[in-house]
Scaffold this active site. Sequence first.
Site, PDB file in Angstrom:
ATOM      1  N   ASP A 312      45.846   7.132 -76.637  1.00 54.72           N
ATOM      2  CA  ASP A 312      45.155   8.385 -76.948  1.00 54.72           C
ATOM      3  C   ASP A 312      45.494   8.908 -78.353  1.00 54.72           C
ATOM      4  O   ASP A 312      46.492   8.503 -78.954  1.00 54.72           O
ATOM      5  CB  ASP A 312      45.562   9.471 -75.946  1.00 54.72           C
ATOM      6  CG  ASP A 312      44.925   9.257 -74.584  1.00 54.72           C
ATOM      7  OD1 ASP A 312      44.354   8.157 -74.363  1.00 54.72           O
ATOM      8  OD2 ASP A 312      45.016  10.173 -73.744  1.00 54.72           O
ATOM      9  N   ASP A 313      44.650   9.822 -78.777  1.00 52.56           N
ATOM     10  CA  ASP A 313      44.872  10.668 -79.971  1.00 52.56           C
ATOM     11  C   ASP A 313      44.688   9.957 -81.304  1.00 52.56           C
ATOM     12  O   ASP A 313      44.813  10.572 -82.357  1.00 52.56           O
ATOM     13  CB  ASP A 313      46.265  11.352 -79.956  1.00 52.56           C
ATOM     14  CG  ASP A 313      46.459  12.243 -78.735  1.00 52.56           C
ATOM     15  OD1 ASP A 313      45.482  12.398 -77.968  1.00 52.56           O
ATOM     16  OD2 ASP A 313      47.565  12.761 -78.557  1.00 52.56           O
ATOM     17  N   HIS A 362      37.964  10.982 -76.785  1.00 56.13           N
ATOM     18  CA  HIS A 362      39.029  11.930 -76.424  1.00 56.13           C
ATOM     19  C   HIS A 362      38.659  13.302 -77.008  1.00 56.13           C
ATOM     20  O   HIS A 362      39.527  14.140 -77.241  1.00 56.13           O
ATOM     21  CB  HIS A 362      40.365  11.420 -76.986  1.00 56.13           C
ATOM     22  CG  HIS A 362      41.584  12.046 -76.362  1.00 56.13           C
ATOM     23  ND1 HIS A 362      41.661  12.427 -75.038  1.00 56.13           N
ATOM     24  CD2 HIS A 362      42.816  12.358 -76.886  1.00 56.13           C
ATOM     25  CE1 HIS A 362      42.847  12.940 -74.782  1.00 56.13           C
ATOM     26  NE2 HIS A 362      43.582  12.918 -75.905  1.00 56.13           N
ATOM     27  N   HIS A 366      40.602  17.714 -79.954  1.00 58.74           N
ATOM     28  CA  HIS A 366      41.716  17.769 -79.009  1.00 58.74           C
ATOM     29  C   HIS A 366      41.964  19.205 -78.518  1.00 58.74           C
ATOM     30  O   HIS A 366      43.098  19.632 -78.269  1.00 58.74           O
ATOM     31  CB  HIS A 366      43.009  17.174 -79.617  1.00 58.74           C
ATOM     32  CG  HIS A 366      43.931  16.590 -78.575  1.00 58.74           C
ATOM     33  ND1 HIS A 366      44.891  17.347 -77.931  1.00 58.74           N
ATOM     34  CD2 HIS A 366      44.059  15.340 -78.059  1.00 58.74           C
ATOM     35  CE1 HIS A 366      45.561  16.576 -77.078  1.00 58.74           C
ATOM     36  NE2 HIS A 366      45.065  15.338 -77.139  1.00 58.74           N
ATOM     37  N   HIS A 453      50.207   6.650 -76.521  1.00 56.40           N
ATOM     38  CA  HIS A 453      49.601   7.255 -77.719  1.00 56.40           C
ATOM     39  C   HIS A 453      49.869   6.346 -78.908  1.00 56.40           C
ATOM     40  O   HIS A 453      51.029   6.031 -79.186  1.00 56.40           O
ATOM     41  CB  HIS A 453      50.180   8.650 -77.959  1.00 56.40           C
ATOM     42  CG  HIS A 453      49.861   9.595 -76.851  1.00 56.40           C
ATOM     43  ND1 HIS A 453      50.573   9.612 -75.661  1.00 56.40           N
ATOM     44  CD2 HIS A 453      48.892  10.545 -76.717  1.00 56.40           C
ATOM     45  CE1 HIS A 453      50.055  10.533 -74.857  1.00 56.40           C
ATOM     46  NE2 HIS A 453      49.029  11.107 -75.482  1.00 56.40           N
TER      47      HIS A 453
HETATM   48 NI    NI Z   1      45.713  13.674 -76.194  1.00 57.31          NI
END
Ligand code: NI
Length: 503
Positions: A312-313, A362, A366, A453
């Site tokens: 993620d991210d 995603h 965020h 991540h």
């Molecule tokens: Ni995240």
Amino acid sequence: MEKKWFVTGGRILLVILFLFFIKMPVAAEGGLNVQAEISGQGVLLKWENSDPTVGYQIQRSDRAEGDFTLIATISGQTGTVSCYDYGVSLGQTYYYKVQRIETGWVAEESPVITVSVTLTAPSDVSGKRTKDEKANLTWSEVQGADGYEIYRSTNPDKTFKLLGTVEKPVYIDNSVKAGKAYYYRIKAIQKEQKALTSPFSEMTAVYMKPAAPKVSGSYTKKKIKLTWKKVAGAERYDIYKKNSQGVYKKVGESDKLYFTDKKVKKGRSYEYQVVALYERDGHTVKSKASATCKQMADSIDPGKKMVALTFDDGPGRYTKEIVDCLKKNDARATFFVLGCNVDSYKSAMQAADKIGCEIASHTYHHYNLANLSKDKIKWEVSETDKKIKNAIGKTPELVRTPGGSFNSTVKETVGKPIILWSIDTLDWKTRSRDKTVNAVMNHVKDGDIVLMHDIHQPSKEAALILIPRLKRQGYQLVTVSELAQYRGYTMKKGNIYYSFRKR
Ligand code: NI
């Protein structure tokens, strides 16, 4: 006047004499050209006649020097005159002469014709391949023969070897091999009394089918590759593929032991058959079709355990290194990317896409979606879709809400399945390579979705350890969509998924 008459009369006499002498040698030379042949059990004599008033006497002897006796008379026949002599014995030689009778006189006599009565070569020789892949030969019975010799060669220009002897005009050759052509000739024999042998019959050929190939398939680099072992006698292989109507259509041929099908869509299953063949004497001899080779356009085995790593991210500075490690291990993962980061790491996204990784959403900033209006949620999703589409040419199908938060508005609004996780490594919190690795290895099971991540260095280092280690433990590293597909789940918009276990 008198002198003149004498001269004229003398000329007429000369002309008459001249005609007479001319006629004699013509009759002696040309008229009786008699041909003889063996036909069935008899001797057939033939000659031409145009005068219906003429008769013939046929004389025969069993010695060259004489003792001719009359065996037949013929009259009134024109065209080809034929005379059969059935009173002959196998193995004997006979002498014939034919006399032409005009007004009771022997006007002409043929030269003596010598005929040895022997077996004729078998005719109508025919060879067929039987259903149980033997060679079956048949031919017409030969008068006077009490047996037949069968000769065989694999090359029509080379020596024919005796294969066997039979009494009846049929032979089954059991000593044939698949994928070979055999040539046969037959001789009639009379072994009981005379030890006679006929000349060779005409040649016939039987073409044995090659064996059906045994085909196996594999999928690599977006292609299905079919391979098989060499089939004896095969010069070429034809490849058939089942189309959407369920009909096998030829899609290619190969003189090698493989075929590559590039026209496949990932995740779809295809069925193939391969036929081995060779060409001989203008015939194409084909094997039966191979057993169907069913191959999925995928290297994943649904029978083995699998897990979906998710990052993620990102994308970020460590993404490319993770992608390289996945590629090296023939593995895939899912990157839940932030729309705001995509432009900076386009090439990492493209590299991930190229090896079959899944790029999912995603959202853009965020933000906690549970705190946003419908319009803001929509914007977060659609703007990320655009960025991803722009980078890799595909619109993401899945979304992971930031922080995993959701409410009924989020579920109604995101317009994609919402993917959460079953293993939280807490990598963002611990920032420890080893703790991240252990968080996975201590809990992983088939169907898990692992949260990591790719923006933290320890997480990247953990990924480089986890990817080969999970492979060694027999896990197939797949994308989230693949995990759902292979475990038989159809994901729905707005539904929440944590894992895809076997059901
Ligand atoms: Ni995240």
